[in-house]
Write an enzyme that holds these catalytic residues in place. Structure first.
Site, short mmCIF file in Angstrom:
data_model
loop_
_atom_site.label_atom_id
_atom_site.label_comp_id
_atom_site.label_asym_id
_atom_site.label_seq_id
_atom_site.Cartn_x
_atom_site.Cartn_y
_atom_site.Cartn_z
N LYS A 42 0.79 -1.08 -0.04
CA LYS A 42 -0.05 -0.19 -0.11
C LYS A 42 0.84 1.13 0.14
O LYS A 42 0.33 2.40 -0.29
CB LYS A 42 -0.97 0.02 1.31
CG LYS A 42 -0.01 0.06 2.63
CD LYS A 42 -0.93 0.20 3.65
CE LYS A 42 -0.27 0.26 4.97
NZ LYS A 42 -1.17 0.55 6.19
N LYS A 88 -7.39 5.56 -3.12
CA LYS A 88 -6.20 5.78 -4.20
C LYS A 88 -6.58 4.98 -5.43
O LYS A 88 -5.98 5.14 -6.61
CB LYS A 88 -4.96 5.46 -3.62
CG LYS A 88 -4.46 6.29 -2.51
CD LYS A 88 -3.32 5.97 -1.97
CE LYS A 88 -2.83 7.02 -0.80
NZ LYS A 88 -3.69 7.10 0.21
N SER A 121 0.53 1.53 9.85
CA SER A 121 1.87 1.50 9.44
C SER A 121 2.11 2.33 8.28
O SER A 121 1.41 2.14 7.28
CB SER A 121 2.39 -0.08 9.36
OG SER A 121 1.77 -0.54 7.89
N VAL A 161 1.22 9.15 8.07
CA VAL A 161 1.90 10.40 8.45
C VAL A 161 2.03 10.76 9.62
O VAL A 161 2.87 11.40 10.10
CB VAL A 161 1.20 11.55 7.50
CG1 VAL A 161 -0.20 11.96 8.10
CG2 VAL A 161 2.10 12.80 7.48
#
Length: 606
Positions: free
Chosen positions: A358, A401, A444, A447
């Site tokens: 990812k 995304k 994980s 930001v």
């Protein structure tokens, strides 16, 4: 047992004192001789009768240290019954004639005063109320909130040597001038800076766990803007379940500002979907996968199967679930033989496919083919294994995304969505659904941990672009809505749909950085923000719907359905498999192929 016996003997002594006291009050402390003997002989009947009643009403199950209104209620009822039973027992013992009628009225009243008074006096002594409050001990602190939580917190902190509550600040100003316990309500939250200055307080505790997320966020932002250290109490569900105490205050984190109102789940429906079922989670050691496992476990599945490529991640989740009925499987979703074997052995009823690569920049260039193989080929392998082994529900964890993607990771996830729709189009008995959402806080590579680490080192905090925005939600919220989407698909008996989570309003990343700096007790002069430029494949904003997708409402307010206009056929899927069969493809070849398989894919150029 010994303590209960001592309390029981104490109450029997109170029976004696109350009975004698009733006579003394009746005769103004001068008991005539003819009544004195009757008073003592009646006690032979009154003591055992009232003792049996007190024991029967459970007065010895509670603890004096925590005497409460419910304990007082039991005492009132028990003493009332004892007051009625005593004359009845004396009638049967033929000793009623020499007992004044007023004694039967005074006796239960004195019993309540003596038994209840001693219990609450003991609690007051243990709580420190018989001593003068320590003044000047502990750091002055204000509490935002003037409800039950604030009251409980005040009681918890009364004996604290760390904190000294000097005032309350209400969300409004209607209660200004009143008191909660001995603590004054100073005014509304809008004037928090003035209240703190007058009370010489530099710390504030937000004690509003049942308030809406917007109210808590506003209180936190106003407090932080005033230059005060902001802390908060545990979440309401943690307090209700007893996992933590209200006095376990902590600093406010960014998650508290971005958190939203509690999600209402269809608990009964999810129970029916998951209880006594075999549930398999791929990527079970990841951020979303592990939270899905925790949420699923609440609904008592017959067996949970954790499928994970990383040995350490699998070990970690295994340790967390020690003692429960779980099976841990090391496996790579790209390995079709391994997937077939795992599914044939466990035959899961429900599958949550969370395994994926990812990280956008990592997967953009040299690792592009690995992203495609893992996210697309891996999804196809797991989907076909589920189909072949009678899985009822298959839920793919997707991403925002995947919408109008500008990077390999997003394009590969969009292609994974289409693969599931292609398998579904072949009249599959398994229902395939995709759940699309944005960034999750604390996952994980997100930001927030990076900002936290940069602040700890003294800065600077790096942001790629001043205008970049993202959707955010908490990991538990995302996992809960994934479960809810799976339930809706099962109920509608229709697969191939993409569920879109309500992500709320997008947030500027630079605003997140500023909030984190402020909540850490620094200013932007002390911790600088630097802009580093967009990374490979990164775009300024994310979308949850493509231009060609229409949305449909669902019964859940935070879920909508994005239904594409058409699904690919078996020929399309066969051609895709031929492309995926290559052992290796260079970056340019990967991106060229993705443009043909995902027409809306437009590689970012910066």
């Amino acid at each position: 047992m010994r303590r209960s016996a001592m309390i029981f003997l104490h109450d029997l002594a109170m029976v004696v004192f109350a009975w004698l006291g009733s006579y003394w009050l009746r005769f103004n402390l001068d008991i005539p001789a003819e009544f004195n003997e009757a008073m003592w002989s009646a006690l032979v009947v009154v003591i055992p009768v009232q003792g049996i009643i007190f024991y029967g009403f459970g007065l010895y199950r509670g603890m004096w240290r925590f005497a409460s209104v419910s304990d007082l209620k039991r005492i009132l009822i028990a003493c009332g019954v004892a007051g009625l039973a005593s004359p009845a027992a004396l009638v049967m013992a033929q000793q009623l004639n020499m007992v004044p009628r007023s004694v039967f009225i005074l006796d239960p009243l004195l019993l309540v005063l003596l038994m209840g008074g001693v219990r609450f006096t003991y609690r007051a002594w243990k709580d420190g109320h018989f001593f003068l409050r320590r003044t000047g001990v502990g750091t002055p602190v204000l509490i935002v909130g003037a409800g039950e939580t604030a009251m409980r917190l005040i009681k918890e902190l009364e004996t604290s040597r760390v904190w000294r509550v000097v005032g309350l600040v209400d969300a409004g100003s209607a209660l200004t001038g009143r008191q909660l316990g001995d603590v004054p309500i100073l005014g509304g939250i809008d004037a928090i800076a003035e209240h703190a200055q007058r009370a010489d307080a530099h710390h504030v505790i937000i004690a509003m766990p049942s308030a809406s997320a917007a109210e808590r966020r506003r209180a936190t932002e106003l407090t932080a803007a005033a230059g005060l250290t902001v802390m908060t109490v545990p979440a309401l569900e943690d307090l209700l379940t007893g996992r933590v105490a209200i006095s376990e205050i902590r600093k406010v984190e960014l998650e508290d500002l971005l958190g939203r109102d509690r999600i209402e789940l269809d608990e009964a429906g999810l129970q029916g979907l998951l209880e006594n079922k075999t549930v398999l989670v791929t990527g079970a050691g990841g951020s979303i996968g592990s939270e899905l496992c925790r949420q699923i476990a609440r609904f008592r599945p017959r067996q949970l199967v954790f499928l994970e490529q990383s040995e350490y991640a699998l070990y970690s989740i295994e340790q967390e679930f020690a003692g429960r009925s779980v099976t841990c499987v090391v496996g790579d979703v790209k390995d079709v033989v391994r997937m077939d074997a795992v599914f044939a052995e466990h035959r899961p009823d429900v599958v949550f496919h969370a395994a994926a690569y990812k990280h956008v920049p990592l997967m953009e260039c040299a690792n592009a083919w690995e992203a495609v193989k893992n996210n697309v080929q891996g999804t196809l392998n797991v989907a076909r294994a589920a189909l072949a082994n009678g899985t009822g529900e298959f839920v793919l964890i997707s991403t925002d995304k995947a919408v109008n993607p500008t990077n390999v990771m997003g394009a590969s996830k969009r292609l994974a969505e289409v693969v599931c729709q292609a398998v579904q189009a072949q009249r599959s008995a398994t229902r395939f659904v995709m759940v699309r959402f944005g960034n999750v806080l604390g996952s994980s590579g997100s930001v927030i941990p990076r900002f936290r680490e940069q602040i700890a080192k003294g800065g600077p905090v790096t942001v790629t672009h001043p205008e970049i925005i993202r959707y955010f939600m908490l990991i538990p919220e995302a996992a809960q809505l994934v479960l809810q989407a799976g339930l809706m698909a099962a109920r509608e008996a229709e697969g191939g749909r993409v569920f879109v989570l309500d992500m709320g309003e997008p947030v500027k990343i630079v605003d997140l950085a500023r909030d984190m700096i402020r909540l850490s007790g620094f200013s932007e002069d002390e911790i600088k923000i630097e802009f580093t430029g967009l990374r490979p494949g990164e775009k300024l904003y994310e979308e949850l719907l493509a231009d060609g997708e229409a949305t449909l409402p669902t019964p859940h307010p935070k879920l909508r359905i994005a239904k594409p206009s058409a699904s690919p056929d078996a020929a399309w899927l066969a051609e895709l498999e031929l492309w995926l069969a290559a052992p290796w493809r260079e970056e340019a070849e990967v991106k060229s192929g993705l443009r043909s398989w995902v027409p809306e894919y437009r590689p970012a150029r910066h």
